[in-house]
Motif scaffolding. Structure first.
Motif, PDB file in Angstrom:
ATOM      1  N   UNK A 147      22.509  35.816  66.551  1.00  0.00           N
ATOM      2  CA  UNK A 147      23.880  36.213  66.282  1.00  0.00           C
ATOM      3  C   UNK A 147      24.053  37.674  66.687  1.00  0.00           C
ATOM      4  N   UNK A 148      25.121  37.984  67.402  1.00  0.00           N
ATOM      5  CA  UNK A 148      25.416  39.362  67.796  1.00  0.00           C
ATOM      6  C   UNK A 148      25.801  40.184  66.581  1.00  0.00           C
ATOM      7  N   UNK A 149      25.604  41.513  66.679  1.00  0.00           N
ATOM      8  CA  UNK A 149      25.982  42.396  65.585  1.00  0.00           C
ATOM      9  C   UNK A 149      27.465  42.277  65.248  1.00  0.00           C
ATOM     10  N   UNK A 150      28.316  42.073  66.275  1.00  0.00           N
ATOM     11  CA  UNK A 150      29.751  41.970  66.035  1.00  0.00           C
ATOM     12  C   UNK A 150      30.138  40.736  65.236  1.00  0.00           C
ATOM     13  N   UNK A 151      29.282  39.706  65.246  1.00  0.00           N
ATOM     14  CA  UNK A 151      29.606  38.461  64.564  1.00  0.00           C
ATOM     15  C   UNK A 151      29.291  38.499  63.076  1.00  0.00           C
ATOM     16  N   UNK A 152      28.755  39.606  62.604  1.00  0.00           N
ATOM     17  CA  UNK A 152      28.370  39.709  61.204  1.00  0.00           C
ATOM     18  C   UNK A 152      28.740  41.075  60.647  1.00  0.00           C
ATOM     19  N   UNK A 153      29.120  41.088  59.378  1.00  0.00           N
ATOM     20  CA  UNK A 153      29.415  42.350  58.706  1.00  0.00           C
ATOM     21  C   UNK A 153      28.854  42.289  57.292  1.00  0.00           C
ATOM     22  N   UNK A 154      28.167  43.346  56.914  1.00  0.00           N
ATOM     23  CA  UNK A 154      27.687  43.524  55.540  1.00  0.00           C
ATOM     24  C   UNK A 154      28.037  44.929  55.131  1.00  0.00           C
ATOM     25  N   UNK A 155      28.749  45.071  54.011  1.00  0.00           N
ATOM     26  CA  UNK A 155      29.074  46.406  53.561  1.00  0.00           C
ATOM     27  C   UNK A 155      30.309  46.448  52.702  1.00  0.00           C
TER      28      UNK A 155
ATOM     29  N   UNK B 181      40.892  46.603  45.215  1.00  0.00           N
ATOM     30  CA  UNK B 181      39.682  46.458  44.419  1.00  0.00           C
ATOM     31  C   UNK B 181      38.472  46.562  45.352  1.00  0.00           C
ATOM     32  N   UNK B 182      37.651  47.607  45.238  1.00  0.00           N
ATOM     33  CA  UNK B 182      36.486  47.753  46.114  1.00  0.00           C
ATOM     34  C   UNK B 182      35.451  46.657  45.849  1.00  0.00           C
ATOM     35  N   UNK B 183      34.916  46.084  46.931  1.00  0.00           N
ATOM     36  CA  UNK B 183      33.896  45.043  46.834  1.00  0.00           C
ATOM     37  C   UNK B 183      32.855  45.259  47.926  1.00  0.00           C
ATOM     38  N   UNK B 184      31.702  44.680  47.735  1.00  0.00           N
ATOM     39  CA  UNK B 184      30.681  44.588  48.774  1.00  0.00           C
ATOM     40  C   UNK B 184      30.759  43.164  49.317  1.00  0.00           C
ATOM     41  N   UNK B 185      30.727  43.018  50.639  1.00  0.00           N
ATOM     42  CA  UNK B 185      30.852  41.698  51.240  1.00  0.00           C
ATOM     43  C   UNK B 185      29.753  41.444  52.257  1.00  0.00           C
ATOM     44  N   UNK B 186      29.521  40.181  52.503  1.00  0.00           N
ATOM     45  CA  UNK B 186      28.628  39.710  53.571  1.00  0.00           C
ATOM     46  C   UNK B 186      29.396  38.612  54.288  1.00  0.00           C
ATOM     47  N   UNK B 187      29.762  38.846  55.550  1.00  0.00           N
ATOM     48  CA  UNK B 187      30.633  37.945  56.292  1.00  0.00           C
ATOM     49  C   UNK B 187      30.054  37.640  57.670  1.00  0.00           C
ATOM     50  N   UNK B 188      30.381  36.478  58.198  1.00  0.00           N
ATOM     51  CA  UNK B 188      30.017  36.151  59.573  1.00  0.00           C
ATOM     52  C   UNK B 188      31.180  35.420  60.229  1.00  0.00           C
ATOM     53  N   UNK B 189      31.252  35.517  61.566  1.00  0.00           N
ATOM     54  CA  UNK B 189      32.356  34.933  62.329  1.00  0.00           C
ATOM     55  C   UNK B 189      31.820  34.082  63.463  1.00  0.00           C
ATOM     56  N   UNK B 190      32.620  33.115  63.861  1.00  0.00           N
ATOM     57  CA  UNK B 190      32.307  32.345  65.063  1.00  0.00           C
ATOM     58  C   UNK B 190      33.613  32.015  65.767  1.00  0.00           C
ATOM     59  N   UNK B 191      33.566  32.002  67.091  1.00  0.00           N
ATOM     60  CA  UNK B 191      34.744  31.664  67.878  1.00  0.00           C
ATOM     61  C   UNK B 191      34.754  30.164  68.098  1.00  0.00           C
ATOM     62  N   UNK B 192      35.881  29.528  67.814  1.00  0.00           N
ATOM     63  CA  UNK B 192      36.058  28.097  68.021  1.00  0.00           C
ATOM     64  C   UNK B 192      36.830  27.900  69.323  1.00  0.00           C
ATOM     65  N   UNK B 193      36.154  27.567  70.424  1.00  0.00           N
ATOM     66  CA  UNK B 193      36.832  27.484  71.719  1.00  0.00           C
ATOM     67  C   UNK B 193      37.928  26.410  71.779  1.00  0.00           C
ATOM     68  N   UNK B 194      37.756  25.300  71.085  1.00  0.00           N
ATOM     69  CA  UNK B 194      38.773  24.250  71.102  1.00  0.00           C
ATOM     70  C   UNK B 194      40.063  24.742  70.443  1.00  0.00           C
TER      71      UNK B 194
END
Length: 93
Positions: A1-9, A20-33
């Motif tokens: 997974x590329x660095x751009x596809x994930x965020x932690x912070x 409301x401040x939070x800590x998150x862990x997220x990931x993304x994917x592009x759906x071509x269809x």
């Protein structure tokens, strides 16, 4: 997974007019269809957020660089809340 596809912070979850401040862990994917991104993840443990979601809260805004609407799901056993969204993720430049 590329660095751009994930965020932690840090992020700000806005419920109504209150940030409301939070800590998150997220990931993304592009759906071509579909021609768009889908992204999801979780907040870290947060008692206030867990209580609000357990009481029925399902919509909020998430800010990480830019602000985007997010859907909230039931809390997990560790006190975090699942977040889902579509479109360009808020951590993308």
């Amino acid at each position: 997974m590329d660095d751009d596809e994930e965020y932690r912070g840090p992020a700000v979850l806005t419920i109504g007019d209150v940030g409301h401040p939070v800590e998150v862990r997220l990931s993304a994917r592009f759906e071509p269809v579909e021609g768009r991104f889908r992204w999801a993840g979780r907040t870290g443990p947060d008692d206030l957020l867990r209580e609000r979601v357990s009481a029925g809260l399902r919509e909020a805004s998430l800010t990480i660089g830019k602000t985007i609407e997010v859907r909230l799901s039931e809390p997990d056993p560790w006190g975090g809340v699942r977040l889902t969204g579509t479109g360009t993720p808020p951590w993308f430049a």
